[in-house]
Design an enzyme around this catalytic site. Structure first.
Site, PDB file in Angstrom:
ATOM      1  CG  ASP A  47      -5.754   2.374  -5.091  1.00  0.00           C
ATOM      2  OD1 ASP A  47      -6.204   3.010  -6.058  1.00  0.00           O
ATOM      3  OD2 ASP A  47      -5.897   1.146  -4.966  1.00  0.00           O
ATOM      4  CE1 TYR A  99      -8.723   2.778  -3.055  1.00  0.00           C
ATOM      5  CE2 TYR A  99      -8.436   3.283  -0.719  1.00  0.00           C
ATOM      6  CZ  TYR A  99      -8.045   2.604  -1.865  1.00  0.00           C
ATOM      7  OH  TYR A  99      -6.970   1.747  -1.811  1.00  0.00           O
ATOM      8  CD  GLU A 126      -2.568   0.994  -6.437  1.00  0.00           C
ATOM      9  OE1 GLU A 126      -2.902  -0.172  -6.179  1.00  0.00           O
ATOM     10  OE2 GLU A 126      -2.576   1.899  -5.580  1.00  0.00           O
TER      11      GLU A 126
END
Length: 698
Positions: free
Chosen positions: A83, A296, A7
């Site tokens: 993600d 994350y 991304e």
């Protein structure tokens, strides 16, 4: 060549570092497609045909898609590595659609940290696109589009408000209702008695806890003076109690608690915390090597992986001793939590905050240190304290003096707690000594209203009530700020007049949508689509039918909010003057617009007189401002006379422009001063200043 699509450019750089020359890593830079704004109502959704969405490539992503398409055609394999959440899954699906990849075979990588081992493991164990997650995100997007477009258009036409939304409006309501509590708060007077005692040549402040064996309450000055007279009598030690207290460490961070702690400790706003955490996750160069420092960041789980627990156990025992290690304590249940992710933690305990510091900005370092120490301390044993309370009494008053002694530091060997130990005198109850109360004074106070919500507090409330997701907390707050529904100072939120109006009207006409329980239930249903337990179309339809029916009813009966009157009459038509809003802010105009276009001039902004007249036409000179806000001197007879000069210019009474007859003024440029015509720009005559003239003007 194999193409890996992530991304963000920062992430692509870090992953490229791990994969080597056989792979090309490129970034989609977020979503490449979104719902169109065409079709009935501009929704981009065919609500009469099973809510069929119409997607288009975003204008700013056409070049990105063109580049990815070219690379995909040249590649032997395309791997999607967006993600690991619902939004990332949707981006992967959109990329597959745009690049014409078979969603039944396209490789999808999932990793929760950007490290060599994690990326290698993901490459070796790809999965398919999870269509349940895609459907969940699509349902969310369709519902938000329908609700947002419909409500926003209604609010704009009726109130002049910019937008409304499923999550933002409920969040705004919480802020507005809290503001009402603050405004309705009635302050009450109370008094305190402050006093000290000296024991073994050391002075201690002691707290008044009881008056005549009842909880100390001093409502007014008369009562305070009576209590002060009681303090003339000496006190003696009447009781001594020591208890042992265990203080457990806090859980590892999830998105919301990280945002809260970063604000509480460093006053980082939610937007900054999100940005900093994203940078730490995507990769930072440490000693010449790119590495993702944390896992994350969008997560509502407090679980830690077995591999991290094992490495943390070794680290804690090696550094502090086996008596400091506890292990996982279990996790706190969070409303609508998704447990697929881990908590936010460091990816490598050997990269301590001190080692990373030289490679990080000050704010990056502070956030990394918070995350590192919080994850580590969550697996350590409790801090053990001895809390000793000394009670001093006389005939009427009871005082307490508390001291805290750390018996075993436990997790706080990392110095994560702000509170420090406090000492007290080593005396026993059997001591017959009387102690004189010193520095006695009474003080008046008034109870204070609740504090306004901070960004961190709103994030906490959103999580507790189950509205929004970790990925939307910060963006929701930013939307409210950008729409001017709330203002923020130092991360503290205050609803604006427009915000209050918008919330109150929405609450009146759409009470269900403005109910946090309704919004939380919607989140639950969207989550159920993720695990396949409920159908996407059912969730959308169950929302749409009652909403659109109610919307059509409200559209007909909702009043248009009347404009505020100033109490003055229009000098042109006699109508009421009202406060209107324009591109440049509020102004006073006639209520009969557009029939009457009268606008009242703002007398407070009348130009300031300079004190001399225009050399061209004789009208008074005034101070004006240009578009940039810089002041200059101009003629009050503008636009008939366009004479101007800068504040630093000087007119020269003896010099006349030979071209037009206007006065010459001294102007300044990068090369120095010169004579210029005061009638500029109509007349562009200039003349250098001779040495003799310079002497006269100095």
């Amino acid at each position: 060549m194999k193409l890996v699509i992530v991304e963000s450019p920062a992430k692509s750089k870090t992953i490229s570092h791990y994969l080597g020359e056989d792979y090309v890593v490129e970034a989609s830079i977020g979503h490449v497609r979104d719902l169109a704004i065409s079709g009935k109502g501009g929704l981009g959704v065919d609500c009469e045909n099973n809510f069929e969405p119409k997607y288009i490539i975003n204008k700013d992503k056409k070049e990105v898609v063109k580049k990815l398409t070219t690379l995909a055609k040249k590649s032997e394999e395309v791997i999607l590595a967006t993600d690991p959440d619902r939004e990332g899954e949707a981006i992967a699906w959109h990329l597959a659609q745009v690049l014409k990849l078979d969603v039944n075979t396209a490789k999808r990588l999932e990793f929760h940290e950007i490290t060599k081992n994690s990326i290698k493991n993901a490459i070796e164990n790809p999965r398919l696109i999870d269509m349940n997650l895609v459907h969940s995100q699509e349902a969310r997007r369709i519902i938000d589009r329908v609700l947002g477009f419909k409500l926003s258009s209604l609010m704009k036409s009726k109130l002049g408000s910019q937008s409304a939304g499923r999550v933002q409006s409920v969040t705004l309501k919480m802020i507005v209702e809290h503001e009402k509590e603050i405004n309705d708060f009635v302050s009450e007077e109370y008094w305190t008695l402050n006093s000290k005692i000296k024991v073994a040549k050391k002075t201690y402040s002691i707290d008044l806890v009881k008056i005549d064996d009842k909880v100390a309450k001093i409502p007014n000055k008369e009562s305070a003076e009576i209590v002060l007279s009681y303090a003339d009598e000496d006190v003696s030690l009447s009781d001594k109690k020591t208890i042992e207290k265990s203080i457990p460490s806090k859980e590892a961070f999830r998105t919301s608690t990280l945002q809260q702690e970063a604000f509480n400790k460093y006053k980082f706003k939610t937007k900054e915390t999100t940005m900093l955490a994203q940078q730490l996750y995507e990769g930072v160069e440490i000693n010449g090597t790119l590495v993702g420092l944390i896992t994350y960041i969008r997560t509502d789980s407090t679980k830690l992986s077995d591999s991290f627990i094992a490495s943390a156990k070794k680290y804690i025992i090696d550094k502090f001793g086996s008596e400091y290690y506890l292990g996982s304590k279990g996790t706190k249940e969070v409303k609508n939590a998704q447990d697929a992710h881990e908590a936010i933690r460091p990816t490598d305990l050997s990269i301590t905050p001190e080692i990373a510091k030289q490679s990080l900005s000050d704010h990056q370092y502070k956030l990394y240190k918070l995350i590192y120490e919080r994850a580590l301390s969550s697996l350590m044993k409790d801090k053990i304290q001895e809390v000793t309370t000394l009670t001093f009494k006389n005939s009427h008053l009871t005082f307490e003096l508390k001291g805290i002694k750390v018996v075993f530091p436990g997790y706080d060997v990392l110095k994560v707690d702000d509170k420090e130990s406090s000492s007290i005198p080593n005396i026993e109850v059997s001591s017959p000594i009387l102690y004189k109360l010193e520095d006695k004074k009474i003080e008046q106070h008034f109870t204070k209203p609740p504090s306004r919500y901070s960004e961190a507090k709103i994030v906490k409330l959103m999580e507790e009530k189950g509205i929004g997701r970790p990925s939307t907390y910060a963006s929701t707050i930013q939307t409210l700020i950008s729409r001017k529904y709330v203002s923020t100072t130092g991360g503290v939120l205050t609803p604006t007049e427009q915000g209050v109006l918008t919330s109150n009207v929405l609450t009146k006409y759409f009470p269900d949508l403005m109910n946090t329980e309704y919004t939380a239930e919607m989140e639950t249903n969207l989550d159920k689509i993720s695990d396949g337990s409920i159908d996407e179309l059912k969730v959308i339809n169950d929302f749409y039918v009652p909403f659109i029916n109610h919307f059509e009813e409200v559209k007909e009966i909702m009043y248009k909010e009347p404009l505020k009157t100033t109490g003055e009459k229009c000098p042109v038509c006699g109508g009421d003057l009202v406060i209107r809003k324009g591109k440049h802010g509020e102004f006073v105009g006639c209520s009969n617009y557009p029939e009457c276009t009268y606008i009242k001039k703002d007398e407070s902004k009348a130009p300031k007189l300079v004190g001399r007249d225009c050399p061209n036409c004789g009208s008074p000179l005034v101070i004006r401002k240009n578009k940039s806000g810089d002041e200059f001197i101009g003629c009050s007879n503008f636009p008939k006379c366009k004479y101007i000069e800068s504040l630093s210019e000087e007119s020269h009474e003896d010099k006349i422009c030979p071209k037009c007859g206007a006065k010459l003024v001294i102007r300044r440029s990068k090369r120095g001063r010169f004579y210029g015509c005061s009638n500029y720009p109509k007349c562009d005559y200039i003349e250098s200043i001779k040495k003799t003239d310079k002497n006269e003007t100095n």
